[in-house]
Design a protein around this motif. Structure first.
Motif, PDB file in Angstrom:
ATOM      1  N   LEU A  44     -22.366  -8.542 -18.579  1.00 54.81           N
ATOM      2  CA  LEU A  44     -21.646  -8.815 -17.342  1.00 54.81           C
ATOM      3  C   LEU A  44     -20.593  -7.745 -17.053  1.00 54.81           C
ATOM      4  O   LEU A  44     -20.446  -7.305 -15.916  1.00 54.81           O
ATOM      5  N   ILE A  45     -19.873  -7.346 -18.083  1.00 55.87           N
ATOM      6  CA  ILE A  45     -18.802  -6.366 -17.918  1.00 55.87           C
ATOM      7  C   ILE A  45     -19.261  -5.010 -18.451  1.00 55.87           C
ATOM      8  O   ILE A  45     -19.696  -4.906 -19.592  1.00 55.87           O
ATOM      9  N   SER A  46     -19.160  -3.998 -17.607  1.00 59.65           N
ATOM     10  CA  SER A  46     -19.561  -2.649 -18.019  1.00 59.65           C
ATOM     11  C   SER A  46     -18.396  -1.954 -18.727  1.00 59.65           C
ATOM     12  O   SER A  46     -17.247  -2.038 -18.293  1.00 59.65           O
ATOM     13  N   HIS A  47     -18.718  -1.281 -19.845  1.00 60.30           N
ATOM     14  CA  HIS A  47     -17.678  -0.531 -20.540  1.00 60.30           C
ATOM     15  C   HIS A  47     -17.574   0.892 -20.003  1.00 60.30           C
ATOM     16  O   HIS A  47     -16.803   1.709 -20.502  1.00 60.30           O
ATOM     17  N   LYS A  48     -18.349   1.172 -18.961  1.00 59.77           N
ATOM     18  CA  LYS A  48     -18.303   2.485 -18.312  1.00 59.77           C
ATOM     19  C   LYS A  48     -17.695   2.344 -16.919  1.00 59.77           C
ATOM     20  O   LYS A  48     -17.820   1.325 -16.269  1.00 59.77           O
ATOM     21  N   LYS A  49     -17.052   3.400 -16.479  1.00 52.15           N
ATOM     22  CA  LYS A  49     -16.489   3.397 -15.128  1.00 52.15           C
ATOM     23  C   LYS A  49     -17.611   3.505 -14.101  1.00 52.15           C
ATOM     24  O   LYS A  49     -18.537   4.292 -14.268  1.00 52.15           O
ATOM     25  N   ASN A  50     -17.522   2.705 -13.044  1.00 51.39           N
ATOM     26  CA  ASN A  50     -18.503   2.788 -11.967  1.00 51.39           C
ATOM     27  C   ASN A  50     -17.806   2.550 -10.636  1.00 51.39           C
ATOM     28  O   ASN A  50     -16.589   2.357 -10.579  1.00 51.39           O
ATOM     29  N   ARG A  51     -18.579   2.542  -9.561  1.00 45.30           N
ATOM     30  CA  ARG A  51     -17.997   2.454  -8.226  1.00 45.30           C
ATOM     31  C   ARG A  51     -17.231   1.145  -8.029  1.00 45.30           C
ATOM     32  O   ARG A  51     -16.129   1.136  -7.483  1.00 45.30           O
ATOM     33  N   ASN A  52     -17.820   0.032  -8.480  1.00 44.20           N
ATOM     34  CA  ASN A  52     -17.152  -1.257  -8.314  1.00 44.20           C
ATOM     35  C   ASN A  52     -15.857  -1.328  -9.116  1.00 44.20           C
ATOM     36  O   ASN A  52     -14.837  -1.834  -8.637  1.00 44.20           O
ATOM     37  N   ASN A  53     -15.909  -0.807 -10.346  1.00 45.33           N
ATOM     38  CA  ASN A  53     -14.708  -0.810 -11.173  1.00 45.33           C
ATOM     39  C   ASN A  53     -13.596   0.020 -10.548  1.00 45.33           C
ATOM     40  O   ASN A  53     -12.415  -0.347 -10.593  1.00 45.33           O
ATOM     41  N   TYR A  54     -13.984   1.163  -9.983  1.00 44.88           N
ATOM     42  CA  TYR A  54     -12.985   2.020  -9.353  1.00 44.88           C
ATOM     43  C   TYR A  54     -12.362   1.341  -8.138  1.00 44.88           C
ATOM     44  O   TYR A  54     -11.146   1.416  -7.914  1.00 44.88           O
ATOM     45  N   GLU A  55     -13.187   0.646  -7.352  1.00 48.02           N
ATOM     46  CA  GLU A  55     -12.675  -0.048  -6.165  1.00 48.02           C
ATOM     47  C   GLU A  55     -11.689  -1.150  -6.561  1.00 48.02           C
ATOM     48  O   GLU A  55     -10.638  -1.313  -5.931  1.00 48.02           O
ATOM     49  N   ILE A  56     -12.015  -1.880  -7.617  1.00 43.93           N
ATOM     50  CA  ILE A  56     -11.113  -2.938  -8.091  1.00 43.93           C
ATOM     51  C   ILE A  56      -9.798  -2.336  -8.587  1.00 43.93           C
ATOM     52  O   ILE A  56      -8.710  -2.827  -8.266  1.00 43.93           O
ATOM     53  N   HIS A  57      -9.908  -1.262  -9.379  1.00 41.15           N
ATOM     54  CA  HIS A  57      -8.698  -0.603  -9.881  1.00 41.15           C
ATOM     55  C   HIS A  57      -7.844  -0.092  -8.727  1.00 41.15           C
ATOM     56  O   HIS A  57      -6.606  -0.240  -8.743  1.00 41.15           O
ATOM     57  N   LYS A  58      -8.475   0.495  -7.730  1.00 50.08           N
ATOM     58  CA  LYS A  58      -7.738   1.036  -6.580  1.00 50.08           C
ATOM     59  C   LYS A  58      -6.984  -0.075  -5.843  1.00 50.08           C
ATOM     60  O   LYS A  58      -5.831   0.103  -5.448  1.00 50.08           O
ATOM     61  N   GLN A  59      -7.626  -1.239  -5.688  1.00 47.90           N
ATOM     62  CA  GLN A  59      -6.970  -2.353  -5.017  1.00 47.90           C
ATOM     63  C   GLN A  59      -5.774  -2.860  -5.827  1.00 47.90           C
ATOM     64  O   GLN A  59      -4.735  -3.206  -5.257  1.00 47.90           O
ATOM     65  N   CYS A  60      -5.929  -2.912  -7.148  1.00 52.75           N
ATOM     66  CA  CYS A  60      -4.822  -3.337  -8.010  1.00 52.75           C
ATOM     67  C   CYS A  60      -3.642  -2.372  -7.885  1.00 52.75           C
ATOM     68  O   CYS A  60      -2.477  -2.789  -7.780  1.00 52.75           O
ATOM     69  N   LEU A  61      -3.960  -1.082  -7.895  1.00 56.41           N
ATOM     70  CA  LEU A  61      -2.912  -0.067  -7.827  1.00 56.41           C
ATOM     71  C   LEU A  61      -2.222  -0.085  -6.468  1.00 56.41           C
ATOM     72  O   LEU A  61      -0.993   0.068  -6.377  1.00 56.41           O
ATOM     73  N   GLU A  62      -2.983  -0.280  -5.408  1.00 61.16           N
ATOM     74  CA  GLU A  62      -2.397  -0.367  -4.062  1.00 61.16           C
ATOM     75  C   GLU A  62      -1.433  -1.542  -3.974  1.00 61.16           C
ATOM     76  O   GLU A  62      -0.347  -1.430  -3.397  1.00 61.16           O
ATOM     77  N   ALA A  63      -1.835  -2.681  -4.548  1.00 53.98           N
ATOM     78  CA  ALA A  63      -0.967  -3.857  -4.544  1.00 53.98           C
ATOM     79  C   ALA A  63       0.328  -3.575  -5.302  1.00 53.98           C
ATOM     80  O   ALA A  63       1.427  -3.920  -4.844  1.00 53.98           O
ATOM     81  N   ALA A  64       0.201  -2.929  -6.462  1.00 57.16           N
ATOM     82  CA  ALA A  64       1.382  -2.621  -7.275  1.00 57.16           C
ATOM     83  C   ALA A  64       2.321  -1.656  -6.546  1.00 57.16           C
ATOM     84  O   ALA A  64       3.550  -1.801  -6.606  1.00 57.16           O
ATOM     85  N   ARG A  65       1.782  -0.686  -5.851  1.00 52.49           N
ATOM     86  CA  ARG A  65       2.613   0.276  -5.109  1.00 52.49           C
ATOM     87  C   ARG A  65       3.328  -0.395  -3.941  1.00 52.49           C
ATOM     88  O   ARG A  65       4.463  -0.040  -3.606  1.00 52.49           O
ATOM     89  N   ILE A  66       2.665  -1.353  -3.329  1.00 53.39           N
ATOM     90  CA  ILE A  66       3.325  -2.131  -2.271  1.00 53.39           C
ATOM     91  C   ILE A  66       4.501  -2.907  -2.852  1.00 53.39           C
ATOM     92  O   ILE A  66       5.564  -3.012  -2.240  1.00 53.39           O
ATOM     93  N   LEU A  67       4.307  -3.415  -4.063  1.00 48.94           N
ATOM     94  CA  LEU A  67       5.369  -4.185  -4.717  1.00 48.94           C
ATOM     95  C   LEU A  67       6.588  -3.323  -5.010  1.00 48.94           C
ATOM     96  O   LEU A  67       7.727  -3.813  -4.970  1.00 48.94           O
ATOM     97  N   THR A  68       6.385  -2.048  -5.308  1.00 48.28           N
ATOM     98  CA  THR A  68       7.526  -1.158  -5.576  1.00 48.28           C
ATOM     99  C   THR A  68       8.421  -1.007  -4.346  1.00 48.28           C
ATOM    100  O   THR A  68       9.594  -0.661  -4.464  1.00 48.28           O
ATOM    101  N   LYS A  69       7.854  -1.271  -3.161  1.00 44.61           N
ATOM    102  CA  LYS A  69       8.624  -1.173  -1.904  1.00 44.61           C
ATOM    103  C   LYS A  69       9.295  -2.491  -1.547  1.00 44.61           C
ATOM    104  O   LYS A  69       9.967  -2.593  -0.522  1.00 44.61           O
ATOM    105  N   GLY A  70       9.058  -3.516  -2.390  1.00 45.82           N
ATOM    106  CA  GLY A  70       9.730  -4.793  -2.184  1.00 45.82           C
ATOM    107  C   GLY A  70       9.073  -5.722  -1.183  1.00 45.82           C
ATOM    108  O   GLY A  70       9.652  -6.743  -0.816  1.00 45.82           O
ATOM    109  N   ASP A  71       7.859  -5.399  -0.746  1.00 44.21           N
ATOM    110  CA  ASP A  71       7.164  -6.239   0.237  1.00 44.21           C
ATOM    111  C   ASP A  71       6.292  -7.257  -0.507  1.00 44.21           C
ATOM    112  O   ASP A  71       5.110  -7.038  -0.748  1.00 44.21           O
ATOM    113  N   SER A  72       6.888  -8.402  -0.847  1.00 42.13           N
ATOM    114  CA  SER A  72       6.182  -9.395  -1.655  1.00 42.13           C
ATOM    115  C   SER A  72       5.053 -10.066  -0.882  1.00 42.13           C
ATOM    116  O   SER A  72       4.027 -10.433  -1.473  1.00 42.13           O
ATOM    117  N   VAL A  73       5.206 -10.246   0.415  1.00 39.86           N
ATOM    118  CA  VAL A  73       4.176 -10.900   1.223  1.00 39.86           C
ATOM    119  C   VAL A  73       2.923 -10.033   1.304  1.00 39.86           C
ATOM    120  O   VAL A  73       1.799 -10.504   1.091  1.00 39.86           O
TER     121      VAL A  73
END
Length: 491
Positions: A421-450
């Protein structure tokens, strides 16, 4: 061994649920062992094992030459808990009420969205039975009305989490007839709005918290509300943890987790695995259980085990990817995993907004660094959602909510244990998920909790859909949904 293990698990859960919910009444006799063998197409050894487990829990009594007898009274069990009423703890009660809002509102909204024309028959029949002139029955039916929409999700974990809060155990004060009539008219209006797909927020109800005793007495500085002595509203987090925890299939949990750790590269060919004693302590099981798990891994050729030397990984990742594992062997774990993902995707936006309000700018920047590190330097498998979820759980301020989310986090780790089920290799889906996580975290650094909460919610919902698609591709889905019939929860 595989089929016998599956039959014993299914057989045990079927009988236990029938006893606990009252379908098999206290004092009634179970079928004979021979009859149960025929009904479940299993051996007498399996039947005997299941009966021993039920007897150990005090659910049945077994005697020679007599059919097993049920010794659990579902109705009396509930009444015993209500006999010893004690004052609710103000802090625990407030904590649980706030948790209830964050968990129940999105779940009920989702349940409402699932109701078609025929699906309204049950809540409408409950409304018809509600008589403002009969206060006790009126408020009992009101609880059932809302609980219907919670159970409509057909998710056992969600229903267990909501029930575990203990809110339905409260008996409200009668209130005035006018209060009940106004509330009843509000329910009828809400039902019409919901059936037409309207905005739930357009219907307003009066604050009824005083009917449940959740008002501060100026002299006593406490709560009027009285609850069962073992209620989470009195005991708080400890009792909630006990209620929400479900029995796990220890044997399969051990071999699946070991399989997952090997699959992600934590253990490589030739590496020595922990000893049986170390596995026993790590998983909280018996040595007999760890031996069964290792025997199955040996049968698949994944490990070798020699007395006095240890347990060693014998198969590489390429060979492991070709192993066929019967979906039924891991179905219950997959169902728990899918139930947790659904609950997470439904409730995460409000929970993330709550947690984000407690986060400092420094902590948000640290989260960004952690996400970058697990992707660029310490990649084993897609860990970004886990890092984000751990971060959120650590910043939840309500004990009850944190307890529920710790269960979700624990179940989230099941994913790494599910073969292929879980790939131990990087792929397109994994990268998209990571990118979304990172975008959310960067938004949080600006204090926009909503905005952060909305982005985190989108990521977990996206992940949930990807996992469902992959489970169907791997032919796990059918076995998982057959673990229990979700429609029984509300029908």
């Amino acid at each position: 061994m595989k089929n016998g293990e599956i039959k014993y698990e299914k057989f045990y859960h079927i009988l236990k649920k029938k006893i606990v919910c009252g379908l098999l009444a206290d004092g009634s006799r179970l079928p004979s062992r021979a009859e149960m063998c025929r009904e479940f197409c299993t051996s007498e050894k399996t039947v005997r094992r299941v009966l021993e487990m039920l007897a150990a829990e005090g659910l049945v009594e077994t005697r020679q030459r007599k059919r097993p007898m049920v010794t659990f009274d579902a109705a009396a069990s509930h009444k015993r808990g209500l006999l010893s009423l004690q004052k609710a703890d103000e802090t625990a009660a407030a904590d649980i009420f706030k948790t209830g809002i964050l968990i129940c509102y999105p779940v009920i909204s989702y349940g409402i969205s699932l109701c078609s024309d025929e699906g309204w028959a049950i809540p409408e029949s409950l409304l018809e039975k509600m008589d403002p002139e009969q206060p006790k029955e009126f408020w009992r039916l009101s609880n059932q009305f809302w609980r219907f929409f919670v159970s409509r999700s057909e998710n056992e974990l969600i229903l267990r989490a909501v029930d575990s809060l203990g809110l339905s155990e409260l008996d409200p004060l009668p209130g005035t007839l006018q209060i009940r009539e106004d509330y009843y008219e509000g329910l009828k209006k809400l039902t019409q709005v919901m059936k037409c797909g309207g905005d739930l927020n357009s219907v307003h109800f009066a604050d009824l918290s005083s009917l449940y005793g959740f008002v501060t007495d100026e002299k006593q500085r406490g709560l009027f509300c009285r609850v069962a002595s073992d209620s989470p509203l009195r005991l708080g987090r400890k009792e909630l943890q006990r209620r929400i925890s479900s029995a796990e299939e220890q044997y399969s949990r051990v071999y699946l987790d070991l399989l997952g750790l090997i699959a992600i590269g934590r253990y490589k060919p030739g590496d020595r695995l922990p000893s049986h004693e170390e596995l026993r302590r790590a998983y909280g099981v018996s040595v007999d259980t760890t031996m069964k798990a290792v025997q199955l891994l040996k049968a698949w050729g994944i490990v070798t085990a020699t007395r006095g030397k240890g347990i060693f990984v014998a198969m590489d990742l390429e060979a492991m990817s070709k192993i066929y594992i019967e979906p039924e062997l891991i179905a219950r774990h997959i169902r728990r995993y899918l139930d947790s993902l659904q609950m997470l995707s439904l409730t995460i936006e409000g929970v993330a907004a709550h947690a984000a309000a407690q986060v400092t700018a420094e902590e948000a920047c640290s989260l960004c660094d952690s996400l970058e590190d697990v992707w660029n330097h310490a990649y084993l498998y897609q860990l970004s959602p886990v890092i984000l979820l751990e971060f959120l759980v650590a910043h939840i301020q309500y004990d009850a909510l944190q307890t529920i989310y710790e269960v979700i986090l624990k179940n989230y780790h099941i994913g790494r244990s599910i073969p292929k089920l879980i790939s131990h290799k990087k792929n397109r889906n994994n990268y998209e998920i990571h990118k979304q996580c990172l975008e959310a975290a960067r938004i949080l650094t600006k204090g926009d909790s909503v905005c952060f909460a909305r982005k985190a919610s989108e990521m977990f919902q996206h992940t949930n859909q990807l996992i469902i698609t992959e489970c169907k591709r791997l032919e796990y889905w059918e076995a998982a949904v057959q673990v229990y019939d979700g429609s029984v929860l509300w029908k």
